[in-house]
Design an enzyme around this catalytic site. Structure first.
Site, PDB file in Angstrom:
ATOM      1  N   LYS A 110      -4.855  36.047  61.513  1.00 43.77           N
ATOM      2  CA  LYS A 110      -5.132  34.672  61.964  1.00 43.77           C
ATOM      3  C   LYS A 110      -6.611  34.511  62.307  1.00 43.77           C
ATOM      4  O   LYS A 110      -7.208  33.484  61.982  1.00 43.77           O
ATOM      5  CB  LYS A 110      -4.222  34.298  63.128  1.00 43.77           C
ATOM      6  CG  LYS A 110      -2.814  34.039  62.594  1.00 43.77           C
ATOM      7  CD  LYS A 110      -1.818  33.644  63.635  1.00 43.77           C
ATOM      8  CE  LYS A 110      -0.466  33.383  62.955  1.00 43.77           C
ATOM      9  NZ  LYS A 110       0.661  33.912  63.688  1.00 43.77           N
ATOM     10  N   LYS A 189       2.822  35.852  49.372  1.00 44.30           N
ATOM     11  CA  LYS A 189       3.973  35.772  50.275  1.00 44.30           C
ATOM     12  C   LYS A 189       4.255  34.299  50.594  1.00 44.30           C
ATOM     13  O   LYS A 189       3.335  33.542  50.884  1.00 44.30           O
ATOM     14  CB  LYS A 189       3.643  36.518  51.583  1.00 44.30           C
ATOM     15  CG  LYS A 189       4.712  36.359  52.668  1.00 44.30           C
ATOM     16  CD  LYS A 189       4.228  36.833  54.038  1.00 44.30           C
ATOM     17  CE  LYS A 189       4.343  35.714  55.062  1.00 44.30           C
ATOM     18  NZ  LYS A 189       5.199  35.929  56.204  1.00 44.30           N
ATOM     19  N   LYS A 192       4.597  29.093  55.433  1.00 44.01           N
ATOM     20  CA  LYS A 192       4.173  27.735  55.780  1.00 44.01           C
ATOM     21  C   LYS A 192       2.658  27.624  55.770  1.00 44.01           C
ATOM     22  O   LYS A 192       2.103  26.629  55.333  1.00 44.01           O
ATOM     23  CB  LYS A 192       4.668  27.397  57.206  1.00 44.01           C
ATOM     24  CG  LYS A 192       6.051  26.812  57.226  1.00 44.01           C
ATOM     25  CD  LYS A 192       6.681  26.945  58.612  1.00 44.01           C
ATOM     26  CE  LYS A 192       7.215  28.331  58.823  1.00 44.01           C
ATOM     27  NZ  LYS A 192       8.113  28.527  59.967  1.00 44.01           N
TER      28      LYS A 192
HETATM   29  P1  ADP Z   1       5.856  31.602  58.034  1.00 41.62           P
HETATM   30  O1  ADP Z   1       5.076  32.755  57.439  1.00 41.62           O
HETATM   31  O2  ADP Z   1       6.257  30.636  56.988  1.00 41.62           O
HETATM   32  O3  ADP Z   1       5.136  30.965  59.192  1.00 41.62           O
HETATM   33  P2  ADP Z   1       7.465  32.831  60.030  1.00 41.62           P
HETATM   34  O4  ADP Z   1       6.334  33.734  60.371  1.00 41.62           O
HETATM   35  O5  ADP Z   1       7.822  31.744  60.967  1.00 41.62           O
HETATM   36  O6  ADP Z   1       7.200  32.223  58.586  1.00 41.62           O
HETATM   37  O7  ADP Z   1       8.724  33.757  59.753  1.00 41.62           O
HETATM   38  C1  ADP Z   1      10.013  33.607  60.306  1.00 41.62           C
HETATM   39  C2  ADP Z   1      10.894  34.744  59.805  1.00 41.62           C
HETATM   40  O8  ADP Z   1      11.021  34.693  58.387  1.00 41.62           O
HETATM   41  C3  ADP Z   1      10.339  36.130  60.113  1.00 41.62           C
HETATM   42  O9  ADP Z   1      11.411  37.011  60.395  1.00 41.62           O
HETATM   43  C4  ADP Z   1       9.652  36.519  58.851  1.00 41.62           C
HETATM   44  O10 ADP Z   1       9.577  37.913  58.688  1.00 41.62           O
HETATM   45  C5  ADP Z   1      10.536  35.888  57.795  1.00 41.62           C
HETATM   46  N1  ADP Z   1       9.737  35.535  56.607  1.00 41.62           N
HETATM   47  C6  ADP Z   1       8.793  34.561  56.539  1.00 41.62           C
HETATM   48  N2  ADP Z   1       8.254  34.481  55.319  1.00 41.62           N
HETATM   49  C7  ADP Z   1       8.861  35.446  54.581  1.00 41.62           C
HETATM   50  C8  ADP Z   1       8.756  35.870  53.218  1.00 41.62           C
HETATM   51  N3  ADP Z   1       7.928  35.275  52.372  1.00 41.62           N
HETATM   52  N4  ADP Z   1       9.539  36.888  52.811  1.00 41.62           N
HETATM   53  C9  ADP Z   1      10.409  37.498  53.660  1.00 41.62           C
HETATM   54  N5  ADP Z   1      10.565  37.144  54.940  1.00 41.62           N
HETATM   55  C10 ADP Z   1       9.811  36.125  55.415  1.00 41.62           C
END
Ligand code: ADP
Ligand code: TRP
Length: 321
Positions: A110, A189, A192
């Site tokens: 970040k 990956k 959001k």
């Molecule tokens: P984002 O990266 O979209 O902000 P979050 O960090 O809020 O997503 O992730 C919420 C949950 O979903 C976590 O347990 C995270 O490991 C899982 N997750 C998010 N993106 C992925 C992805 N591309 N592949 C697998 N798991 C994911």
């Protein structure tokens, strides 16, 4: 066995969230006592709009219930309805070395993206440790990006136990390799923060446009593609289509003769029907918000009762009581 996971109310849930975290978590409901919560305290580190937080929180609740969270089996609640977790965070911060937090990948990522960090963002893994430890959790199903946070939780728990005597259960992360990193429409990956998501409950037209817009290479349909398994649409198809169907598309692509447009169309159709039942369930829940609020209140009461016991244990161990 106690299973615990949380998800931030930071926007519409996508296929990465679903296959990386929600689906494994929902399957584990059958194997132990599951505690799942909406991490609204965590969302305060990066979302500064009250209306949006309230709306996202409700959306996540609807998403989880629609996808099969069963409130009879699983304790489902909002993080801030158990304020004891904020108190435990303080106790844990005092045994957390600065260096441990400075090494956190998600924090470093970040910062590298130019986000100006607040103290909450830096201390985020300690709050996450409190979330996990306050319910004596054994297993934490998450996507691979959260693995380090669970390892930090283990370090913090061990340090507390060494300092004040056996207090906390040491948890294990559970990562499902087949969905450890779901790729987004650009191949990175899915996240959001990269704007490359396909939402679970997205608008039909918008989702179709995103899927049909996936950029492929310029090889002709006839050309054999020995790297068919690396194809983004194939990787996503493997998640939403029956295994034999996905395999069939992969074989056709490898042999040559399947156009990318047809492949993407198939991906859209399978994605759309994969979530059809959940979509209907979500519409029903959205018309019955009293029920949703009641589920969250009931979950909070159960979670809080347990959290109070574990916090008390930590306060006695550390001489606060
Ligand atoms: P984002 O990266 O979209 O902000 P979050 O960090 O809020 O997503 O992730 C919420 C949950 O979903 C976590 O347990 C995270 O490991 C899982 N997750 C998010 N993106 C992925 C992805 N591309 N592949 C697998 N798991 C994911
Ligand atoms: N940090 C997690 C995420 O961004 C959400 C979370 C907060 C969590 N507390 C947790 C996940 C405890 C598992 C266990 O996805």
């Amino acid at each position: 066995m106690r299973i615990l996971s949380g998800i931030q109310p930071s926007g519409a849930l996508h296929l990465g969230n679903y296959f990386g975290m929600m689906k494994p978590a929902l399957e584990l409901q059958e194997q132990g006592e599951a505690f799942y919560f909406i991490a609204n305290y965590h969302s305060m580190t990066s979302l500064f709009d009250a209306v949006e937080r309230r709306q996202n929180t409700l959306d996540v609740a609807l998403d989880f219930l629609a996808c099969g969270l069963d409130p009879k089996k699983t304790v489902f609640f909002k993080q801030s309805d158990v304020p004891e977790v904020a108190e435990l965070t303080w106790l844990l911060t005092t045994v957390t070395p600065m260096g441990l937090l400075e090494r956190a990948h998600s924090y470093k990522d970040k910062i590298a993206k130019g986000i100006s960090p607040n103290h909450g963002l830096f201390a985020y893994p300690v709050l996450m440790a409190a979330d996990i430890l306050i319910y004596d959790s054994n297993l934490v199903p998450v996507g691979r990006d959260q693995k380090q946070h669970v390892e930090m939780t283990r370090d913090i728990a061990i340090k507390f136990n060494e300092t004040y005597g056996q207090t906390f259960v040491i948890p294990e992360p559970q990562i499902r390799e087949e969905a450890a990193v779901v790729p987004g429409v650009d191949g990175q990956k899915m996240s959001k923060s990269y704007g490359n998501t396909i939402e679970i409950f997205g608008d039909e037209k918008a989702a179709r446009k995103k899927i049909m817009g996936i950029v492929m290479d310029s090889r002709t349909p006839q050309e054999p593609k020995p790297d068919a398994d690396k194809n983004l649409a194939i990787q996503l198809l493997k998640l939403v289509a029956p295994a034999d169907v996905a395999k069939d598309f992969e074989d056709q692509l490898r042999a040559g003769g399947l156009g990318y447009g047809d492949l993407k169309k198939a991906l859209f159709e399978h994605y759309w029907s994969y979530f059809a039942a959940a979509r209907a369930a979500r519409a029903e829940l959205a018309a019955n918000l009293d029920y949703v609020h009641q589920v969250l209140r009931g979950g909070a009461a159960k979670a809080r009762a347990l959290a109070q016991q574990v916090l008390k244990r930590a306060k006695v161990a550390s001489g606060l009581e």
